[in-house]
Design a protein around this motif. Sequence first.
Motif, mmCIF file in Angstrom:
data_model
loop_
_atom_site.group_PDB
_atom_site.id
_atom_site.type_symbol
_atom_site.label_atom_id
_atom_site.label_comp_id
_atom_site.label_asym_id
_atom_site.label_seq_id
_atom_site.Cartn_x
_atom_site.Cartn_y
_atom_site.Cartn_z
ATOM 1 N N PHE A 150 14.024 -1.356 -2.013
ATOM 2 C CA PHE A 150 14.272 -0.490 -3.154
ATOM 3 C C PHE A 150 13.267 0.651 -3.154
ATOM 4 O O PHE A 150 12.240 0.599 -2.485
ATOM 5 N N VAL A 151 13.576 1.701 -3.901
ATOM 6 C CA VAL A 151 12.687 2.858 -4.015
ATOM 7 C C VAL A 151 11.918 2.738 -5.323
ATOM 8 O O VAL A 151 12.491 2.460 -6.370
ATOM 9 N N GLU A 152 10.600 2.932 -5.223
ATOM 10 C CA GLU A 152 9.742 2.881 -6.409
ATOM 11 C C GLU A 152 8.717 4.002 -6.304
ATOM 12 O O GLU A 152 8.114 4.190 -5.252
ATOM 13 N N ASP A 153 8.537 4.733 -7.389
ATOM 14 C CA ASP A 153 7.515 5.775 -7.419
ATOM 15 C C ASP A 153 6.146 5.134 -7.570
ATOM 16 O O ASP A 153 5.964 4.213 -8.372
ATOM 17 N N CYS A 154 5.176 5.624 -6.814
ATOM 18 C CA CYS A 154 3.806 5.131 -6.909
ATOM 19 C C CYS A 154 3.263 5.451 -8.309
ATOM 20 O O CYS A 154 3.356 6.598 -8.755
ATOM 21 N N TRP A 199 5.847 -4.358 2.104
ATOM 22 C CA TRP A 199 5.270 -3.163 2.690
ATOM 23 C C TRP A 199 6.093 -1.974 2.222
ATOM 24 O O TRP A 199 7.179 -2.131 1.685
ATOM 25 N N ALA A 200 5.544 -0.796 2.400
ATOM 26 C CA ALA A 200 6.243 0.413 1.923
ATOM 27 C C ALA A 200 6.170 1.509 2.965
ATOM 28 O O ALA A 200 5.229 1.593 3.745
ATOM 29 N N VAL A 203 9.761 3.540 -0.231
ATOM 30 C CA VAL A 203 10.807 2.557 0.021
ATOM 31 C C VAL A 203 10.066 1.242 0.236
ATOM 32 O O VAL A 203 9.348 1.066 1.224
ATOM 33 N N VAL A 204 10.202 0.333 -0.720
ATOM 34 C CA VAL A 204 9.498 -0.942 -0.687
ATOM 35 C C VAL A 204 10.403 -1.988 -0.049
ATOM 36 O O VAL A 204 11.576 -2.106 -0.404
ATOM 37 N N GLN A 205 9.856 -2.728 0.891
ATOM 38 C CA GLN A 205 10.562 -3.815 1.564
ATOM 39 C C GLN A 205 9.880 -5.123 1.171
ATOM 40 O O GLN A 205 8.646 -5.204 1.205
ATOM 41 N N ILE A 206 10.667 -6.128 0.809
ATOM 42 C CA ILE A 206 10.132 -7.447 0.478
ATOM 43 C C ILE A 206 10.893 -8.484 1.279
ATOM 44 O O ILE A 206 12.127 -8.451 1.326
ATOM 45 N N ASN A 207 10.160 -9.397 1.904
ATOM 46 C CA ASN A 207 10.754 -10.542 2.596
ATOM 47 C C ASN A 207 10.192 -11.813 1.981
ATOM 48 O O ASN A 207 8.977 -11.944 1.843
ATOM 49 N N VAL A 216 0.852 -1.187 0.000
ATOM 50 C CA VAL A 216 0.000 0.000 0.000
ATOM 51 C C VAL A 216 0.888 1.236 0.000
ATOM 52 O O VAL A 216 1.790 1.360 0.828
ATOM 53 N N CYS A 217 0.636 2.136 -0.951
ATOM 54 C CA CYS A 217 1.402 3.374 -1.044
ATOM 55 C C CYS A 217 1.254 4.160 0.253
ATOM 56 O O CYS A 217 0.144 4.382 0.738
#
Length: 73
Positions: free
Chosen positions: A43-47, A69-70, A55-59, A21-22
């Motif tokens: 990593f950073v991703e623009d909505c 989550w972001a 800043v998107v986190q993935i596990n 979710v942004c």
Amino acid sequence: MAKKKHRRPRVREMQQEVSYVCDACGEEIVIPVDPSQGDEQSFVEDCPVCCRPNVVQINIESDGTVRAWAEGE
């Protein structure tokens, strides 16, 4: 005597996509999962809706479960 059936353990396939979710606009964003980048990714991703950076986190868990989550940059 009846033969026992041996059951193979179910192998859970890893998710191909995950959503977050942004942090700025609250829109749910679906992104592909790239396991070649490791079990813990950041990593950073623009909505794509409001264009603000997240800043998107993935596990990726050992059973194939993927969480994302972001947070605002």
